[in-house]
Design an enzyme around this catalytic site. Structure first.
Site, PDB file in Angstrom:
ATOM      1  CG  HIS A   1      -9.916  -5.301   0.386  1.00 19.00           C
ATOM      2  ND1 HIS A   1     -10.260  -6.368   1.188  1.00 19.00           N
ATOM      3  CD2 HIS A   1      -8.600  -5.069   0.625  1.00 19.00           C
ATOM      4  CE1 HIS A   1      -9.196  -6.755   1.883  1.00 19.00           C
ATOM      5  NE2 HIS A   1      -8.176  -5.989   1.550  1.00 19.00           N
TER       6      HIS A   1
ATOM      7  CD  GLU B   1      -4.876  -7.688   1.799  1.00 16.06           C
ATOM      8  OE1 GLU B   1      -5.721  -6.866   2.211  1.00 16.06           O
ATOM      9  OE2 GLU B   1      -3.654  -7.540   1.953  1.00 16.06           O
TER      10      GLU B   1
ATOM     11  CG  ASP C   1     -12.937  -8.219   1.753  1.00 16.14           C
ATOM     12  OD1 ASP C   1     -12.659  -7.361   0.890  1.00 16.14           O
ATOM     13  OD2 ASP C   1     -12.553  -8.129   2.940  1.00 16.14           O
TER      14      ASP C   1
ATOM     15  CG  ASN D   1      -0.730  -7.097  -1.259  1.00 16.03           C
ATOM     16  OD1 ASN D   1      -1.264  -7.793  -2.115  1.00 16.03           O
ATOM     17  ND2 ASN D   1      -1.288  -6.886  -0.057  1.00 16.03           N
TER      18      ASN D   1
ATOM     19  CD  GLU E   1      -2.839  -1.199   2.409  1.00 15.14           C
ATOM     20  OE1 GLU E   1      -2.691  -0.386   3.333  1.00 15.14           O
ATOM     21  OE2 GLU E   1      -3.774  -2.032   2.367  1.00 15.14           O
TER      22      GLU E   1
HETATM   23  C1  XIL Z   1      -6.506  -5.904   8.256  1.00 15.55           C
HETATM   24  C2  XIL Z   1      -6.938  -7.044   9.171  1.00 15.55           C
HETATM   25  O1  XIL Z   1      -7.867  -7.828   8.489  1.00 15.55           O
HETATM   26  C3  XIL Z   1      -7.502  -6.501  10.454  1.00 15.55           C
HETATM   27  O2  XIL Z   1      -7.724  -7.562  11.363  1.00 15.55           O
HETATM   28  C4  XIL Z   1      -6.555  -5.488  11.068  1.00 15.55           C
HETATM   29  O3  XIL Z   1      -7.199  -4.889  12.174  1.00 15.55           O
HETATM   30  C5  XIL Z   1      -6.197  -4.419  10.085  1.00 15.55           C
HETATM   31  O4  XIL Z   1      -5.638  -5.023   8.928  1.00 15.55           O
HETATM   32  N1  XIL Z   1      -5.075  -4.380   3.617  1.00 15.55           N
HETATM   33  C6  XIL Z   1      -4.117  -5.244   4.095  1.00 15.55           C
HETATM   34  C7  XIL Z   1      -4.425  -6.077   5.258  1.00 15.55           C
HETATM   35  O5  XIL Z   1      -3.055  -5.369   3.482  1.00 15.55           O
HETATM   36  O6  XIL Z   1      -3.284  -6.328   6.042  1.00 15.55           O
HETATM   37  C8  XIL Z   1      -5.501  -5.477   6.119  1.00 15.55           C
HETATM   38  O7  XIL Z   1      -5.843  -6.414   7.145  1.00 15.55           O
HETATM   39  C9  XIL Z   1      -6.693  -5.129   5.273  1.00 15.55           C
HETATM   40  C10 XIL Z   1      -6.332  -4.117   4.228  1.00 15.55           C
END
Ligand code: XIL
Length: 492
Positions: free
Chosen positions: A240, A269, A271, A203, A163
């Site tokens: 996401h 990741e 969702d 990522n 990020e």
């Molecule tokens: C999130 C986790 O799911 C949570 O439990 C934590 O509180 C915060 O981080 N991008 C990422 C992940 O790269 O590491 C993040 O995970 C979600 C967004």
């Protein structure tokens, strides 16, 4: 400098010609009709991909959770346990207990692990948040070295940097960015030196839409890295989908364009708000349509486990039931063409031997020795060990059980009946060992028409540095040279 005697060119050509003839005959054999797989991991494996989930250590003794996780997925990411704040709570003091808990849980079940994440503006330990300048730069380097030394040779990939971009494609301002614009490439160079066996990924989120500024910013950085030889193997698209961000029509174009730079891509990741079946099916299909899209990870098991649990974004409901989105993903995976082009991060490939397409080898009902063309020696399990994790070596051929391998219809190379030739990682230099057969893609091998044997998961070839007894076998970018050519010779 060593010159190959001319004679050996003819031998090589003859071997290639006969191998190609065999390949031509064998190509008729494989059937595209496979029984539909009943789990996400097995369904993805049919096309050489993985299907993963994020896991939280504090949920592992919830048996509904851990049963689903172990059954459905074959790649595991620690949701928080491998982040900087978890691994180095005090400067110079690493704590791997919860990271290892995830790692051990996964590998004891034959699942692979993605590391997440080494350098990030968020979830830094307090001491790191307050650093800047060269002090922070050194702390980042020390963190990468400390963590990667601990997991050296064990992980499929690392999210080296997470990020680092703004929505408009510029760099996100952070304490890390404040150390100088080269912080990302320094992180990747440090990571490659610390563990050459693991894939190194960048990522990020909101890089799914090809026409978006952030996507372009990341793309331009990867292109620049590849052109200057900064080590990078993969791009993780977090995927996401929430609020204003949903599946873009050009998602596949984005994946293709990144892949065309010479990196693997993965959805890391996933969702989706309310688990839209069309978005889940569409994002799965986009990955399946791109040979270098190597796998998909969802960010949690059940809706109740999600960091966005109020949006019910995952594939299992709070009681652990499969949702409609689960079925849409499974069906897409089951409809995929088997075995995409093997992936490799090789940049230059010598062209003296024909490009090998995966093929089935000569039919062997019984066992074969695997003989190195260059050495004349056999792939051998040292001391006839039957322990998981024993690295294989070259040794004088003697045909005993520790040199007898059976190539199965599911592309395993088995020894002693139930143990498999297994890649301990997927990067250059990864160990090749024996391990209890578990059906994962790091235990599947293509016997290629040019005499090489390549891993389905890594796309890399069995390789030895030398020819003597005791030379260890490793994975390496396929280059078709003699130290990567092996023959399966039936033993009577
Ligand atoms: C999130 C986790 O799911 C949570 O439990 C934590 O509180 C915060 O981080 N991008 C990422 C992940 O790269 O590491 C993040 O995970 C979600 C967004």
């Amino acid at each position: 400098m060593k010159h190959l005697p001319r004679r050996s060119h003819r031998v090589v050509l003859a071997a290639v010609t006969s191998a190609l003839a065999l390949a031509g005959a064998a190509l008729v054999v494989p059937s595209l009709a496979q029984a539909a797989a009943s789990t996400l991991g097995a369904a993805a494996a049919q096309s050489g991909r993985y299907f993963g989930t994020a896991i939280a250590a504090n949920r592992l003794n919830d048996s509904t959770y851990s049963t689903i996780a172990a059954r459905e997925f074959n790649m595991i990411t620690a949701e928080n346990e491998m982040k900087p704040e978890a691994l180095q709570p005090n400067r110079g003091q690493f704590n791997f207990s919860s990271g290892d808990q995830i790692y051990n849980w996964a590998t004891q079940r034959g699942l692979q692990v993605r590391g997440h994440t080494l350098a990030w503006h968020a979830q830094q330990p307090g001491w790191m948040q307050s650093l800047n300048g060269s002090n922070l730069r050194q702390a980042m380097i020390d963190h990468i070295n400390g963590v990667m030394a601990h997991y050296r040779g064990k992980l499929a990939a690392w999210d080296v940097v997470n990020e680092a971009f703004n929505e408009d494609g510029s760099r996100r301002s952070s304490n890390l960015q404040g150390t100088g614009n080269d912080w990302i490439e320094v992180a990747f160079r440090t990571a490659r030196a610390a563990d050459p066996s693991t894939k190194l990924c960048y990522n990020d989120y909101n890089i799914e839409n090809w026409s978006y500024g952030k996507t372009q910013g990341v793309y331009n950085m990867i292109r620049d890295f590849k052109s200057r030889g900064v080590p990078i193997d993969c791009v993780g698209l977090q995927t996401h989908f929430t609020g204003g961000s949903s599946l873009p029509g050009n998602f596949q174009t984005t994946l293709q364009n990144f892949a065309a730079l010479g990196v693997d891509v993965a959805l890391t990741e996933v969702d989706v708000t309310n688990s839209s079946t069309s978005q889940y099916a569409g994002l799965t299909q986009a990955c399946l349509n791109v040979p270098r899209c190597i796998g998909i990870t969802v960010w949690g098991v059940r809706d109740s486990d999600s960091w966005r649990s109020n949006e019910n974004p995952l594939l299992f409901d709070g009681s652990g039931n499969k949702k409609a989105a689960y079925t849409s993903v499974l069906n897409a995976l089951n409809a995929a063409t088997p075995n995409p082009t093997p992936t490799t991060t090789a940049t230059a490939t010598p062209t003296t031997t024909p490009t090998a397409g995966p093929t089935t080898p000569p039919p062997t009902n019984g066992a074969s020795r695997i003989v190195g063309n260059q050495s004349g020696r056999c792939i051998d399990v040292p001391n006839s060990s039957q322990s998981n994790g024993t690295r294989v070596q070259l040794y004088d051929c003697h045909g005993q059980t520790n040199q007898r391998w059976t190539y199965t219809s599911s592309r395993q190379l088995t020894v002693y009946g139930s143990m498999c030739l297994d890649a301990a990682g997927s990067g250059n230099g990864s160990a090749v060992q024996i391990y209890s057969c578990n059906g994962q893609t790091n235990q599947q091998w293509n016997v290629n028409s040019n005499g090489t044997i390549s891993g389905v998961q890594s796309g890399r070839c069995l390789d030895v540095w030398g020819t003597g007894n005791g030379q260890q076998v490793q994975l390496y970018d396929c280059n078709g040279q003699a130290n990567q050519r092996f023959q399966l010779v039936a033993t009577s």
